[in-house]
Design an enzyme around this catalytic site. Sequence first.
Site, short mmCIF file in Angstrom:
data_model
loop_
_atom_site.label_atom_id
_atom_site.label_comp_id
_atom_site.label_asym_id
_atom_site.label_seq_id
_atom_site.Cartn_x
_atom_site.Cartn_y
_atom_site.Cartn_z
N GLU A 24 41.55 52.12 47.46
CA GLU A 24 40.53 51.05 47.57
C GLU A 24 40.22 50.85 49.15
O GLU A 24 41.09 50.92 49.80
CB GLU A 24 40.87 49.67 47.15
CG GLU A 24 40.83 49.63 45.51
CD GLU A 24 41.70 48.49 44.96
OE1 GLU A 24 41.84 47.50 45.45
OE2 GLU A 24 42.40 48.78 43.98
N SER A 39 40.78 48.96 40.50
CA SER A 39 41.19 49.40 38.97
C SER A 39 42.58 49.92 39.26
O SER A 39 42.90 51.14 38.78
CB SER A 39 40.36 50.41 38.34
OG SER A 39 39.03 50.13 38.52
N GLU A 40 43.69 49.37 39.60
CA GLU A 40 45.01 49.73 39.91
C GLU A 40 45.77 50.53 38.76
O GLU A 40 46.41 51.30 38.93
CB GLU A 40 45.96 48.52 40.33
CG GLU A 40 45.66 48.21 41.68
CD GLU A 40 44.36 47.13 41.94
OE1 GLU A 40 44.00 46.75 40.85
OE2 GLU A 40 44.07 46.72 42.99
N PHE A 73 48.12 46.48 49.62
CA PHE A 73 49.20 45.64 49.72
C PHE A 73 50.32 45.98 48.66
O PHE A 73 49.86 46.16 47.42
CB PHE A 73 48.85 43.96 49.68
CG PHE A 73 48.30 43.67 50.95
CD1 PHE A 73 49.01 43.42 52.03
CD2 PHE A 73 46.71 43.44 50.98
CE1 PHE A 73 48.32 42.90 52.89
CE2 PHE A 73 46.12 43.28 51.98
CZ PHE A 73 46.78 42.71 53.11
N ALA A 74 51.67 45.88 48.94
CA ALA A 74 52.57 46.26 48.04
C ALA A 74 52.33 45.44 46.64
O ALA A 74 53.04 45.85 45.48
CB ALA A 74 54.09 46.07 48.60
N HIS A 122 50.49 38.43 48.88
CA HIS A 122 50.21 39.40 49.55
C HIS A 122 51.30 39.75 50.47
O HIS A 122 51.32 40.26 51.50
CB HIS A 122 49.21 39.34 50.64
CG HIS A 122 47.81 39.15 49.90
ND1 HIS A 122 47.51 38.30 48.80
CD2 HIS A 122 46.68 40.09 50.03
CE1 HIS A 122 46.19 38.72 48.58
NE2 HIS A 122 45.78 39.86 49.07
C1 LIG Z 1 44.55 43.44 42.36
C2 LIG Z 1 44.20 43.43 43.67
N1 LIG Z 1 43.67 44.64 44.18
C3 LIG Z 1 43.16 44.58 45.54
C4 LIG Z 1 43.08 43.62 46.21
C5 LIG Z 1 42.56 43.53 47.61
N2 LIG Z 1 41.11 42.75 47.52
C6 LIG Z 1 40.93 41.49 48.01
S1 LIG Z 1 39.44 40.86 47.68
C7 LIG Z 1 38.92 42.55 47.17
C8 LIG Z 1 37.65 42.70 46.82
C9 LIG Z 1 37.03 42.01 45.55
O1 LIG Z 1 35.73 42.17 45.26
P1 LIG Z 1 34.80 41.22 44.50
O2 LIG Z 1 35.83 40.93 43.09
O3 LIG Z 1 33.63 41.60 44.11
O4 LIG Z 1 34.94 39.65 45.31
P2 LIG Z 1 34.30 39.48 46.58
O5 LIG Z 1 35.19 39.48 47.72
O6 LIG Z 1 33.03 40.16 46.63
O7 LIG Z 1 34.10 37.95 46.31
C10 LIG Z 1 39.95 43.45 47.01
C11 LIG Z 1 39.75 44.87 46.91
C12 LIG Z 1 43.72 42.38 45.75
N3 LIG Z 1 43.67 41.05 46.17
N4 LIG Z 1 43.91 42.35 44.46
#
Ligand SMILES: Cc1ncc(C[n+]2csc(CCOP(=O)(O)OP(=O)(O)O)c2C)c(N)n1
Lengths: 340, 326
Positions: free
Chosen positions: B29, B57-58, B81-82, B127
């Site tokens: 990502e 999509s982990e 993040f781990a 986190h």
């Molecule tokens: C399982 C997981 N994968 C990745 C992340 C890192 N991450 C935090 S917010 C985000 C994007 C989220 O996008 P969206 O669902 O559209 O929400 P928005 O930030 O646009 O409100 C990501 C990839 C996370 N917190 N949790």
Amino acid sequence: MQQNSDKAFPNRAPTNGQLLSMFERMLTIRRFEERLGEDFHAGKLPGGVHLYIGQEAVAVGVCAHLDDRDRIASTHRGHGHFIAKGGDPAPMVAEIYGKRDGICGGMGGSMHVADVSKGILGANGIVAGGIPIAAGAALAAQLDGDGRVAVCFFGDGAANEGVLMESMNIAALWQLPLIFVCEHNGFSEFSPSDTVTAGKIRERARPFGLPAELVDGNDIVAVWRAADRAIDRARTGQGPSFIEAATYRIRGHLEAEAHFLSRSYRSEEEVERWRRNDPIDRLSRHLLSSEICSEAEIAAIEARIQNSVEEAAAFAERADLPDADRAPGLMFAGPAPGAA
Amino acid sequence: MARKRLIQAINEALHEEMARDPKVILFGEDVEISMFGDTAGLHDRFGPDRVRNTPISEASLTGMAVGAAAGGYRVVLHMMFANFLYTGFDAIANQMAKLRLMTGGQIELPITIVAGYGGGRSTAAQHSDTPYPLLMNLGGLNVAVPATPRDAKGLMKTAIRGRDPTVFLEAGGRGGESGEVPDEEYLTPFGEAAVGREGTDVTIVAIGSMVRPAMRAAKLLDGQGISAEVLDCRTLVPLDEDGILRSVAKTGRLVVVDEARDRCSAASHIAAVVAERGFGSLAAPIRRLTVPDTAMPYAPVAEKHLLPDREKIVGAVKVLMAGSAP
Ligand SMILES: Cc1ncc(C[n+]2csc(CCOP(=O)(O)OP(=O)(O)O)c2C)c(N)n1
Ligand SMILES: [Mg+2]
């Protein structure tokens, strides 16, 4: 069949009084978050914040139909959902300051603000983590059989997690009183949605038989009406629905992003275009042009909110830190009373 | 030699390995814009075929790493993040760690999973985890936890060129350490602890982000007449058991410093190995300095309270020295 059945459901519009109170709620979210943004940049917050600025109509338009007994699950961008659902902003701010008087005792911070007494099961640091939690809360509501509902808010990025598909299937199969609210704000972190998302998100709900609609997420009336229909279905035992709200994230993915990104990922013109489509400005123009309220009344609301922001910030700054050894004792509730 | 930050050293390793072998691909990502900086410039240089931004999509990403590796590619999967390893854990635990055995050795999985770990920055409980104990316990994964930029680069190269899956954990905030990185090409072997500092009175075994406070503690102790040897594990799987035992045979005392939660921590494993194989050389009980069995709180006071630091290490060593025959 689902697509047409909308006609059987209410086609109400919010009253003037409801519009005014939604205006106040949206502006409350906006002003509190602006303050949190300033506080972050002033180095007053121990952790980062993801601001909801520009998306307020979604949380407020949906939560206007809920009471404390209904439950919501939120996201990493959760301050707006918290306030919209009736959470008290002052202990929310204290939480983000990492203080003992914070709504979670300073243990959770911005990404975990929750007030269970208000049916706010919490913001969430795991993308899509709230979706099945809301489905479980909907199961509990269904078992209670008292007309309560559950709502999960999630982003367009979260829609790419498989758990959404799993939760939609179960919710449809069991006809859970659950409303899926996808806040399509254009980005999944720094990736424009269309670079990581195939097709239209709302279309993913239809094969499960979920009524799914797209609304202008910056139009409070449109959100309110879509939510009215969906929540009415859920309350009357007619199962889950899906709302995709098209909106835009005006601020960064997180406030700290300028410190670590080497380049920008969107154009200033795009942001500007969406600024002109601000949900709060749109509602205030409507309130004035329809003579639902006067400039003076809006100024009074503004002053009231400013005052509460100042009070909350002062409260948060004054509040004590949690005890350093607070965390371990919070891990378990311990044995049930009376158990050996 | 040039001074570099840990993240830069990792970035260099990725650039060099992708240039060296066209079969190396990388996805995750936002790897294109690179939030941490470790994947910076790779997309521009190697193009969108080999460097891909993915959806969130982990569960699929970890499974796809398995499939692409089985299909002949060397996969670098960035999980940010781990904690998000948990979101993609099924394919890690049920496929990646087991397929080689289950297929009678037919499938080789050259996969490097990269993720930032650890606390100390008020990122709260979702986190800030240090999940290597969980990964160590799966059996089929190498686990690398570099502490210095030099080792980060060398271990990353070894991981990418390897034949087995490796989880490469980069210490987050405090891990942006600087240090000397050789200009010439080198690989850092798995399973060889580094001696950060030699000593005779006590062995301090440290992992990843804990190496720096351990080194600082050793320096402080030196001024107080206690000679501490610091070992940096570098990889937890394989673990340099012999190196640790050799050091303990010399010093007779062991403190293990680990940012993981105490129960079943890496420190617990190391303590067990030494208790079993090196009991005779111990002049004092083994001390583990770990994080209490709690989720990470947000408030800095509460978080700092949990994490091992220089003072806690010095305190632990002194207790050990006081309680044992000199
Ligand atoms: C399982 C997981 N994968 C990745 C992340 C890192 N991450 C935090 S917010 C985000 C994007 C989220 O996008 P969206 O669902 O559209 O929400 P928005 O930030 O646009 O409100 C990501 C990839 C996370 N917190 N949790
Ligand atoms: Mg989004």
